[in-house]
Design an enzyme around this catalytic site. Structure first.
Site, mmCIF file in Angstrom:
data_model
loop_
_atom_site.group_PDB
_atom_site.id
_atom_site.type_symbol
_atom_site.label_atom_id
_atom_site.label_comp_id
_atom_site.label_asym_id
_atom_site.label_seq_id
_atom_site.Cartn_x
_atom_site.Cartn_y
_atom_site.Cartn_z
ATOM 1 N N GLU A 1 0.829 -1.000 -0.193
ATOM 2 C CA GLU A 1 -0.557 0.229 -0.182
ATOM 3 C C GLU A 1 0.500 1.480 0.401
ATOM 4 O OE1 GLU A 1 0.149 -2.636 1.673
ATOM 5 O OE2 GLU A 1 -2.151 -3.765 2.998
ATOM 6 N N CYS B 1 -2.158 -3.111 6.970
ATOM 7 C CA CYS B 1 -1.921 -2.894 8.480
ATOM 8 C C CYS B 1 -2.323 -1.462 9.511
ATOM 9 C CB CYS B 1 0.129 -3.312 8.616
ATOM 10 S SG CYS B 1 1.070 -1.792 7.844
HETATM 11 N N1 THU Z 1 2.558 -6.655 4.517
HETATM 12 C C1 THU Z 1 1.711 -5.938 2.782
HETATM 13 O O1 THU Z 1 2.513 -5.514 1.794
HETATM 14 N N2 THU Z 1 0.327 -5.211 3.477
HETATM 15 C C2 THU Z 1 0.396 -5.051 4.498
HETATM 16 O O2 THU Z 1 -1.249 -4.263 5.163
HETATM 17 C C3 THU Z 1 0.196 -5.925 5.370
HETATM 18 C C4 THU Z 1 1.521 -6.825 5.632
HETATM 19 C C5 THU Z 1 3.907 -7.560 3.224
HETATM 20 C C6 THU Z 1 4.835 -6.891 4.370
HETATM 21 C C7 THU Z 1 5.386 -8.071 4.323
HETATM 22 O O3 THU Z 1 6.580 -8.079 3.419
HETATM 23 C C8 THU Z 1 4.835 -9.439 4.198
HETATM 24 O O4 THU Z 1 3.254 -8.287 3.823
HETATM 25 C C9 THU Z 1 4.414 -10.312 5.287
HETATM 26 O O5 THU Z 1 4.513 -9.143 6.930
#
Ligand code: THU
Length: 132
Positions: free
Chosen positions: A54, A85
Protein backbone atom coordinates in the site's frame (compact mmCIF):
# COMPACT_ATOMS: atom_id res chain seq x y z
CA UNK A 1 -13.86 -0.56 -12.87
CA UNK A 2 -13.73 -2.85 -9.85
CA UNK A 3 -12.47 -5.75 -11.97
CA UNK A 4 -9.79 -3.57 -13.52
CA UNK A 5 -8.56 -2.44 -10.09
CA UNK A 6 -8.45 -6.03 -8.81
CA UNK A 7 -6.53 -7.13 -11.91
CA UNK A 8 -4.04 -4.30 -11.36
CA UNK A 9 -3.51 -5.34 -7.74
CA UNK A 10 -3.05 -8.95 -8.81
CA UNK A 11 -0.42 -7.99 -11.38
CA UNK A 12 1.40 -5.93 -8.75
CA UNK A 13 1.34 -8.86 -6.34
CA UNK A 14 3.13 -10.96 -8.95
CA UNK A 15 6.08 -8.53 -8.76
CA UNK A 16 6.30 -8.49 -4.97
CA UNK A 17 9.74 -9.00 -3.49
CA UNK A 18 8.92 -11.13 -0.47
CA UNK A 19 11.69 -13.74 -0.06
CA UNK A 20 11.57 -13.59 3.76
CA UNK A 21 7.87 -13.76 4.54
CA UNK A 22 6.84 -15.47 1.30
CA UNK A 23 3.69 -13.40 1.60
CA UNK A 24 3.40 -11.33 -1.58
CA UNK A 25 0.91 -8.47 -1.49
CA UNK A 26 -0.34 -6.22 -4.27
CA UNK A 27 -2.15 -2.93 -3.86
CA UNK A 28 -3.98 -0.81 -6.41
CA UNK A 29 -5.23 2.73 -5.87
CA UNK A 30 -7.81 4.44 -8.07
CA UNK A 31 -7.78 8.22 -7.98
CA UNK A 32 -10.82 10.46 -8.61
CA UNK A 33 -9.43 11.15 -12.11
CA UNK A 34 -9.67 7.42 -12.85
CA UNK A 35 -5.96 6.69 -12.89
CA UNK A 36 -4.64 3.55 -11.26
CA UNK A 37 -1.42 3.27 -9.28
CA UNK A 38 -0.02 0.03 -7.97
CA UNK A 39 2.49 -1.23 -5.46
CA UNK A 40 3.92 -4.51 -4.22
CA UNK A 41 5.66 -5.22 -0.94
CA UNK A 42 9.42 -4.82 -1.05
CA UNK A 43 11.20 -6.67 1.73
CA UNK A 44 14.72 -6.18 2.99
CA UNK A 45 17.19 -8.43 4.77
CA UNK A 46 17.19 -5.77 7.48
CA UNK A 47 13.57 -6.68 8.20
CA UNK A 48 12.21 -3.37 9.56
CA UNK A 49 13.10 -1.69 6.28
CA UNK A 50 10.41 -3.69 4.49
CA UNK A 51 7.82 -1.57 2.72
CA UNK A 52 4.21 -2.66 2.36
CA UNK A 53 2.41 -2.79 -0.97
CA UNK A 54 0.00 0.00 0.00
CA UNK A 55 2.82 2.39 0.87
CA UNK A 56 4.58 1.74 -2.43
CA UNK A 57 1.30 2.41 -4.27
CA UNK A 58 0.83 5.70 -2.40
CA UNK A 59 4.38 6.65 -3.36
CA UNK A 60 3.68 5.93 -7.03
CA UNK A 61 0.50 8.04 -6.88
CA UNK A 62 2.19 11.02 -5.28
CA UNK A 63 5.19 10.76 -7.59
CA UNK A 64 2.80 11.01 -10.55
CA UNK A 65 1.34 14.23 -9.13
CA UNK A 66 -1.92 12.86 -7.70
CA UNK A 67 -2.98 13.42 -4.12
CA UNK A 68 -6.40 11.87 -3.66
CA UNK A 69 -7.48 8.26 -3.25
CA UNK A 70 -10.96 7.18 -4.41
CA UNK A 71 -10.63 3.44 -3.82
CA UNK A 72 -8.06 0.85 -2.78
CA UNK A 73 -7.71 -2.87 -3.52
CA UNK A 74 -5.37 -5.06 -1.48
CA UNK A 75 -4.61 -8.45 -3.01
CA UNK A 76 -3.00 -11.39 -1.22
CA UNK A 77 -3.31 -15.16 -0.91
CA UNK A 78 -4.66 -15.00 2.65
CA UNK A 79 -8.08 -16.38 3.52
CA UNK A 80 -9.92 -14.42 4.67
CA UNK A 81 -8.24 -11.62 2.68
CA UNK A 82 -5.96 -9.45 4.79
CA UNK A 83 -6.72 -5.80 5.45
CA UNK A 84 -3.98 -3.14 5.42
CA UNK A 85 -1.67 -3.08 8.45
CA UNK A 86 -1.98 -0.27 10.97
CA UNK A 87 0.84 1.78 9.48
CA UNK A 88 -0.64 1.51 6.00
CA UNK A 89 -4.03 2.66 7.27
CA UNK A 90 -2.45 5.87 8.51
CA UNK A 91 -0.49 6.33 5.27
CA UNK A 92 -3.71 5.88 3.26
CA UNK A 93 -5.51 8.35 5.56
CA UNK A 94 -3.15 11.09 4.41
CA UNK A 95 -4.85 11.02 0.99
CA UNK A 96 -8.19 9.27 1.65
CA UNK A 97 -11.24 9.99 3.76
CA UNK A 98 -13.20 7.90 6.26
CA UNK A 99 -15.67 6.85 3.53
CA UNK A 100 -12.99 5.67 1.09
CA UNK A 101 -13.64 2.00 0.20
CA UNK A 102 -10.89 -0.53 0.90
CA UNK A 103 -11.55 -3.80 -0.89
CA UNK A 104 -9.47 -6.75 0.30
CA UNK A 105 -9.41 -9.76 -2.01
CA UNK A 106 -7.55 -13.02 -2.46
CA UNK A 107 -6.77 -15.42 -5.25
CA UNK A 108 -9.86 -17.53 -4.40
CA UNK A 109 -12.14 -14.63 -5.22
CA UNK A 110 -13.06 -13.95 -1.59
CA UNK A 111 -13.71 -10.31 -0.77
CA UNK A 112 -13.91 -8.15 2.35
CA UNK A 113 -15.12 -4.60 1.93
CA UNK A 114 -14.36 -1.89 4.48
CA UNK A 115 -14.20 1.86 4.65
CA UNK A 116 -11.00 3.50 5.83
CA UNK A 117 -12.95 4.97 8.73
CA UNK A 118 -13.89 1.47 9.88
CA UNK A 119 -10.29 0.32 9.71
CA UNK A 120 -8.82 3.46 11.27
CA UNK A 121 -11.21 5.48 13.37
CA UNK A 122 -9.67 8.69 14.68
CA UNK A 123 -6.80 8.76 12.18
CA UNK A 124 -4.05 11.10 13.28
CA UNK A 125 -4.09 14.47 11.54
CA UNK A 126 -1.55 17.15 12.35
CA UNK A 127 -3.96 19.89 11.30
CA UNK A 128 -6.38 18.83 14.04
CA UNK A 129 -3.67 18.26 16.64
CA UNK A 130 -2.99 20.87 19.28
CA UNK A 131 0.30 22.59 18.59
CA UNK A 132 2.34 24.37 21.25
N1 THU B 1 2.35 -6.44 3.99
C1 THU B 1 1.88 -5.57 3.06
O1 THU B 1 2.45 -5.41 1.99
N2 THU B 1 0.75 -4.89 3.36
C2 THU B 1 0.06 -5.01 4.53
O2 THU B 1 -0.89 -4.26 4.77
C3 THU B 1 0.43 -6.04 5.50
C4 THU B 1 1.75 -6.66 5.29
C5 THU B 1 3.59 -7.18 3.69
C6 THU B 1 4.79 -6.74 4.48
C7 THU B 1 5.66 -7.98 4.45
O3 THU B 1 6.44 -7.95 3.27
C8 THU B 1 4.67 -9.12 4.34
O4 THU B 1 3.43 -8.55 3.97
C9 THU B 1 4.49 -9.90 5.62
O5 THU B 1 4.23 -9.05 6.69
Amino acid sequence: MKKKLIEAAKRAQQNAYAPYSRFPVGAAIRTPSGKIFTGANVENSAFPLTRCAEQIAVGAMVTAGERAIAEVVVYSAASPPVAPCGACRQVLAEFAGPETPILCVNDRGEERRYTLGELLPEAFSLSSATKT
